[in-house]
Design an enzyme around this catalytic site. Structure first.
Site, PDB file in Angstrom:
ATOM      1  N   GLU A 134      61.491 134.160  46.836  1.00  0.00           N
ATOM      2  CA  GLU A 134      60.537 134.514  47.889  1.00  0.00           C
ATOM      3  C   GLU A 134      61.317 135.095  49.055  1.00  0.00           C
ATOM      4  OE1 GLU A 134      57.682 131.670  49.392  1.00  0.00           O
ATOM      5  OE2 GLU A 134      57.483 130.757  47.411  1.00  0.00           O
ATOM      6  N   GLU A 174      59.532 124.682  46.692  1.00  0.00           N
ATOM      7  CA  GLU A 174      59.953 124.224  48.025  1.00  0.00           C
ATOM      8  C   GLU A 174      59.859 122.708  48.159  1.00  0.00           C
ATOM      9  OE1 GLU A 174      57.795 126.613  50.906  1.00  0.00           O
ATOM     10  OE2 GLU A 174      59.277 128.202  50.713  1.00  0.00           O
TER      11      GLU A 174
HETATM   12  C1  BG6 Z   1      56.481 129.595  51.267  1.00  0.00           C
HETATM   13  C2  BG6 Z   1      55.539 129.201  50.173  1.00  0.00           C
HETATM   14  O1  BG6 Z   1      56.557 128.500  52.110  1.00  0.00           O
HETATM   15  O2  BG6 Z   1      56.138 130.601  52.153  1.00  0.00           O
HETATM   16  C3  BG6 Z   1      54.407 130.178  49.920  1.00  0.00           C
HETATM   17  O3  BG6 Z   1      56.198 128.915  48.976  1.00  0.00           O
HETATM   18  C4  BG6 Z   1      53.957 130.773  51.245  1.00  0.00           C
HETATM   19  O4  BG6 Z   1      53.407 129.509  49.213  1.00  0.00           O
HETATM   20  C5  BG6 Z   1      55.101 131.525  51.865  1.00  0.00           C
HETATM   21  O5  BG6 Z   1      52.828 131.582  51.151  1.00  0.00           O
HETATM   22  C6  BG6 Z   1      54.756 132.260  53.142  1.00  0.00           C
HETATM   23  O6  BG6 Z   1      54.104 131.411  54.025  1.00  0.00           O
HETATM   24  P1  BG6 Z   1      52.756 131.851  54.710  1.00  0.00           P
HETATM   25  O7  BG6 Z   1      52.312 130.686  55.463  1.00  0.00           O
HETATM   26  O8  BG6 Z   1      53.102 132.990  55.590  1.00  0.00           O
HETATM   27  O9  BG6 Z   1      51.841 132.238  53.604  1.00  0.00           O
END
Ligand code: BG6
Length: 479
Positions: free
Chosen positions: A377, A176
């Protein structure tokens, strides 16, 4: 019934700092996340100067994969994962970041993990830097403000590319990389770049300056990787929250278009190999001094990525005639014109649920870049309840993931998008990045650990575990 190609990489995604624990084991040095305390929804995580005795740092132990990886990998394999996306803790390999020689114990740990994955038929997909810069580089060099950190990153990349060249094919340089376009939230510049902005400094200019160094570091790593193993596939990784116009008012449409440049800036450079003209115009207009050296243009051009990895959780919407009181809220991406979209529901943490936005994103990226895409993701952070019989019925998570899989299925089967794979976020419960909580759970495997660090760390299968196993086995994306 519609399916995806046989070699489609169904998997799960994690990041070293959020699940490994063992923060000072095996010679590992502290990283920028090791000084981050726990926060909550609406309560920011603190970044402390050093590790303080009376503070709780949830990433220090995380879910202790460091000591339990063999058992966890057995569960991943039972689920049928074809790949696991994770990262290499940079400070496990170079504890301070500027040493000449790597830490052998750290290298051996990843050999052991990758061997175990491969033994179970799971391909490691590796991010070089997922918010894990050695703390020393942040404190002593100002992180990626310094060009010297580019050299230290490239050395790190070279060492791990050489070490794992026969075990890993898919790599990503920075996780990211574009998060920090939201300069209102100090978390992003700190975790992306090891940078804090001082009073009186222009945060946007600093973001572009450090961003330039990261773009150079990424491009040099890509070039180095290709020399080490021409079979490597090295990608960029960006966070993508598409920005919709609130209405058909041309002002809303144009505003959304301009805001989308915040999303596209980094991948435009990493995929095309040069700065987009809208950015050069902005630098000129604002008088930004970007540290572009002779030879940098060639470095960027030679270091174009092979594919684009991205995270997709939600969309956001802008309206031209409002000036919202923006406090850098993560959900509207720090956009001053961000408004609630009346057609979209949100999770308990205010993240919107928009599967069509995933299909839209895949199409826009593919039309723009014409290179393979990888959804690395996607997921649903929610509170889970354990029933008396120990079962966990996470129907909302299944519904979220199912609808997003249907959307990606349409993008592949109906729109013709080239998609390498899909790795839902946090396949096992881990520490949340933005809040540091455990109760914001994404996993299909439950971990007995709470926000304060209590719990047995026992693992339990949620309903989504069985559901995802069936999705992978059948390859079914639409009934
Ligand atoms: C992304 C990141 O921004 O979102 C992860 O690459 C992160 O590291 C994921 O965990 C979800 O965000 P959060 O804050 O809900 O864990």
């Amino acid at each position: 019934m519609q399916q995806l190609p046989k070699d489609f990489l169904w998997g799960g995604a994690l990041a070293a700092h959020q699940f490994e624990g063992g923060w000072n084991a095996g010679g590992k040095g502290p990283s920028v996340v090791d000084v981050m305390t726990a926060g909550a929804h609406g309560v920011p995580r603190k970044i402390t100067a050093e590790i303080e005795e009376n503070e709780f740092y949830p990433n220090h132990e995380a879910i202790d994969f460091y000591h339990r990886f063999k058992e966890d990998i057995v569960m991943f394999s039972e689920m049928g994962l074809k790949c696991l996306r994770t990262s290499i803790g940079w400070s496990r390999i170079f504890p301070k970041g500027d040493e000449e020689e790597p830490n052998e114990e750290g290298l051996q740990f990843y050999d052991d993990v990758f061997d175990e994955l491969i033994k179970h038929g799971i391909e490691p997909v590796i991010t070089l830097s997922h918010f894990e810069m050695p703390l020393h580089l942040a404190r002593e060099y100002g992180g990626f403000r310094s060009r010297k950190v580019v050299d230290h990153f490239v050395r790190f990349a070279e060492v791990v590319f050489n070490r794992y060249k026969d075990k890993v094919t898919y790599w990503m340089t920075f996780n990211e990389i574009n998060n920090k376009m939201d300069v209102h939230n100090p978390l992003f510049l700190w975790t992306n770049s090891g940078v804090t902005v001082e009073e009186g400094e222009n945060a946007k200019e600093i973001m572009y300056q450090t961003g330039h160094h990261e773009l150079i570091a990424s491009a040099l790593a890509v070039t180095k990787g290709r020399e080490i193993n021409p079979e490597f596939e090295i990608g960029a990784m960006v966070s993508h929250v598409p920005i919709y116009p609130y209405s058909s008012n041309p002002e809303d449409v144009m505003l959304a278009e301009e805001y989308m440049r915040q999303r596209y800036f980094f991948p435009d450079v990493q995929v095309r190999g040069y700065y987009p003209r809208y950015a050069l115009k902005e630098f000129e207009r604002e008088g930004y001094d970007i540290p572009i050296l002779d030879g940098d243009e060639e470095i960027l051009l030679n270091g174009k990525v092979d594919y684009l990895g991205f995270s997709y959780y939600m969309s956001t919407t802008v309206k031209s005639d409002v000036q919202a009181d923006n406090k850098g809220d993560i959900v509207n991406g720090g956009l001053p014109h961000g408004v609630t979209n009346p057609y979209i529901q949100a999770s308990d943490w205010g993240w919107s649920i928009d599967p069509t936005g995933l299909r839209y994103t895949l199409n826009r990226f593919y039309d723009r870049y014409q290179i393979p895409l990888f959804i690395v993701e996607n997921g649903f952070g929610a509170v889970d309840t354990i029933e008396d019989d120990g079962s966990i019925h996470d129907d909302a998570r299944i519904a979220y993931l199912q609808s997003h899989i249907e959307a990606l299925g349409k993008a592949v089967n109906e729109d013709g998008v080239e998609l390498i794979g899909y790795t839902p976020w946090g396949i096992i419960d881990i520490v949340s990045f933005t809040t540091g909580e455990m109760k914001k759970r994404y996993g299909m495997i439950y971990v007995d650990r709470d926000n304060e660090g209590n719990g047995s760390m026992e693992r339990k299968k949620k309903d989504s575990f069985h559901w995802y196993k069936d999705v992978i086995a059948s390859g079914r994306v639409l009934d």
